[in-house]
Design a protein around this motif. Structure first.
Motif, PDB file in Angstrom:
ATOM      1  N   THR A  38       0.857  -1.183   0.000  1.00  0.00           N
ATOM      2  CA  THR A  38       0.000   0.000   0.000  1.00  0.00           C
ATOM      3  C   THR A  38       0.890   1.230   0.000  1.00  0.00           C
ATOM      4  O   THR A  38       1.725   1.400   0.890  1.00  0.00           O
ATOM      5  N   ILE A  39       0.720   2.070  -1.015  1.00  0.00           N
ATOM      6  CA  ILE A  39       1.576   3.244  -1.168  1.00  0.00           C
ATOM      7  C   ILE A  39       0.725   4.461  -1.461  1.00  0.00           C
ATOM      8  O   ILE A  39      -0.400   4.361  -1.944  1.00  0.00           O
ATOM      9  N   ASN A  40       1.264   5.635  -1.156  1.00  0.00           N
ATOM     10  CA  ASN A  40       0.593   6.889  -1.452  1.00  0.00           C
ATOM     11  C   ASN A  40       0.857   7.287  -2.895  1.00  0.00           C
ATOM     12  O   ASN A  40       1.923   6.990  -3.448  1.00  0.00           O
ATOM     13  N   GLU A  41      -0.096   7.938  -3.515  1.00  0.00           N
ATOM     14  CA  GLU A  41       0.074   8.337  -4.914  1.00  0.00           C
ATOM     15  C   GLU A  41       1.207   9.346  -5.101  1.00  0.00           C
ATOM     16  O   GLU A  41       1.686   9.549  -6.218  1.00  0.00           O
ATOM     17  N   LEU A  42       1.652   9.974  -4.019  1.00  0.00           N
ATOM     18  CA  LEU A  42       2.748  10.932  -4.105  1.00  0.00           C
ATOM     19  C   LEU A  42       4.103  10.280  -3.880  1.00  0.00           C
ATOM     20  O   LEU A  42       5.109  10.979  -3.736  1.00  0.00           O
ATOM     21  N   THR A  43       4.151   8.948  -3.860  1.00  0.00           N
ATOM     22  CA  THR A  43       5.417   8.242  -3.690  1.00  0.00           C
ATOM     23  C   THR A  43       6.372   8.627  -4.821  1.00  0.00           C
ATOM     24  O   THR A  43       6.017   8.533  -5.996  1.00  0.00           O
TER      25      THR A  43
END
Length: 498
Positions: free
Chosen positions: A173-178
């Motif tokens: 699970t990652i943030n779209e701003l990664t």
């Protein structure tokens, strides 16, 4: 002296070797064999029962037993073999057979039962890669003679296993701003055909344009999955996740085997979007109202009361409330304010109150706070700003028209100013803004126009004076020349007459 002895010793060795070579149960290979039991080393490949049944005569499943004599044959060359009970784990008598090949006369060790070199698990402890035992050989002609050998049967590997992923299933699970280049996941696979020195390589299998194969990459050696493009939470379908199909391939040259696994990469929303105005019938771009615009009527404005606005285009046919929300699912609060006006400088004449409407929506109430006459053409630019640290914002325009043509009366309306006097609103031909008298801008404009007009008048007068003077100068010169010519002619006539 030394040479004859060496020759004699060599001849004796050859004689003894020839005798031993002819004796049943003797080894066909020369070896030290002094003080220790000779060793017989053979190799066969692992096989399933199906392999043994389909290829019973394959050289992969047999090897030569290099002993003189014929196994089970009559004297004087016949020999008998017996496996001693010092074997480990597996009884070789259940797995192998000893026989003499009829055509060549060679003694053979043959695999007759399935052997899985790699064992039932990925661990090395249950691998079957070597059979060791003691073999007793006796000539049929004299069974009192017993010759013992250490037997080592090496089981060779066959690429019969697919790579196995360790720790599957995989998810992240990652943030779209990664940031691009970030490692989000590591996968690992083992080839149990060669578990010590792994030769597995990794890749991403493209399935379709939305599978994320273009958004991520995987290191072919260590299995690191990294981000290769900017992610967009809003662009993903329901679930907001990518299903990456990963593949592990072993290093077998002749027939490599591959295994696949799906890694689910869930993308969470990042604070990357600002607020947006919302009303029915607006021009939309990517589902959001773009270039929001409202209209109002100057004739309907009342001091200290909310301005009535209509949407553009007006598909509802009635006033609407001014609403906006943060587009991010985090739903930050938003706040309204006056950004600017046209003409400029009238921001302080209005106030804006922000209130929570419903859900993620907030509403704006715009009021006129000071005496001001607004005519058609006046514009207010309303700003809505999220209260997060990013402070993203959007602007909407409120354009003021004159008389509401849909009203019941065509006459001009009046409003009470702060001083209690009536001032006309929406008079045609006037500036969009009036404060009850001539504004400073209007006075300045009049002064400038007057100065320009005076300057033009002065230039015109000077031009006409210049033209008139030139005409007078040319006329005087002409008269003087004419007089001179006439006088000369007269003098000439007099001379002649004389």
């Amino acid at each position: 002296m030394c040479r004859p002895r060496l020759i004699l010793l060599f001849a004796l060795c050859c004689f003894l070797h020839s005798i031993s070579a002819q004796n049943p149960c003797s080894s066909l290979d020369a070896g030290p064999f002094l003080g220790t039991k000779p060793t017989l080393t053979m190799r066969v490949y692992e096989a399933s029962q199906t392999d043994l049944e389909q290829y019973p005569d394959s050289d992969n499943y047999k090897d030569e037993l290099r002993l003189t004599g014929s196994i089970g044959g009559p004297a004087p060359t016949g020999i008998t073999l017996e496996v001693m009970n010092d074997f480990r784990l597996f009884d070789p008598r259940e797995v192998f057979e000893f026989q003499t090949e009829a055509v060549t006369g060679k003694n053979l060790l043959k695999l007759v039962k399935a052997v899985d070199r790699d064992g039932p698990t990925d661990a090395l402890d249950d691998d079957v890669n070597m059979f060791t035992f003691t073999l007793k050989c006796s000539p049929v002609a004299n069974t009192s003679i017993e010759v013992y050998y250490d037997v080592r049967i090496q089981v060779m590997d066959v690429n019969d296993n697919f790579p196995r992923f360790v720790g599957a299933p995989y998810s992240a699970t990652i943030n779209e701003l990664t940031p691009v280049g970030s490692t989000i996941l590591r996968v690992s696979a083992v080839d149990i055909d060669s578990p010590v020195t792994s030769n597995v390589t990794y890749s991403i299998v493209p399935a379709n344009v939305d599978d994320g194969s273009s958004m991520f990459s995987i290191d072919s050696i260590n299995g690191d999955v990294t981000v290769t493009a900017m992610l967009d939470y809003e662009a993903l379908s329901q679930g907001h996740a990518y299903n990456l199909e990963l593949m592990a391939t072993d290093g077998d040259v002749d027939g490599p085997k591959s295994a696949k696994v799906t890694a689910i990469v869930t993308v969470t929303d990042g604070d990357d979007q600002g607020p947006a105005f919302e009303f029915e019938g607006c021009f939309r771009h990517k589902g959001v109202c773009a270039w929001p615009k409202y209209t109002s009527y100057a004739s309907q404005m009342k001091l200290a009361e909310p301005i009535t606005v209509y949407p553009v285009p007006n598909k509802v046919g009635q006033p609407v409330s001014i609403k906006a929300r943060d587009l991010d699912p985090s739903m930050s609060e938003v706040k309204f304010s006056i950004a600017s006006t046209i003409p400029p400088g009238f921001e302080s004449h209005f106030s804006v109150a922000t209130s929570h409407a419903s859900g993620a929506f907030y509403a704006a109430s715009v009021k006129q706070e000071t005496a001001l006459t607004v005519s058609e053409g006046f514009e207010i630019f309303l700003k809505v700003e999220e209260t997060s640290n990013h402070m993203r914002h959007e602007i909407a325009m409120i354009y003021f028209m004159g008389q509401n043509k849909g009203g019941s009366s065509g006459s001009q309306s009046t409003q009470k100013t702060a001083s209690g006097t009536d001032s006309q609103v929406g008079d045609p031909g006037k500036s969009p803004i009036s404060t009850g008298g001539t504004s400073e801008e209007t006075l300045a404009l009049i002064v400038v126009v007057a100065i320009l007009a005076a300057f033009v008048v002065c230039l015109t007068i000077a031009f006409f004076c210049y033209i008139s003077r030139r005409r007078d100068t040319k006329g005087s010169k002409y008269i003087h020349e004419s007089r001179q010519t006439t006088g000369g002619q007269r003098n000439g006539i007099s001379s002649t007459q004389m």
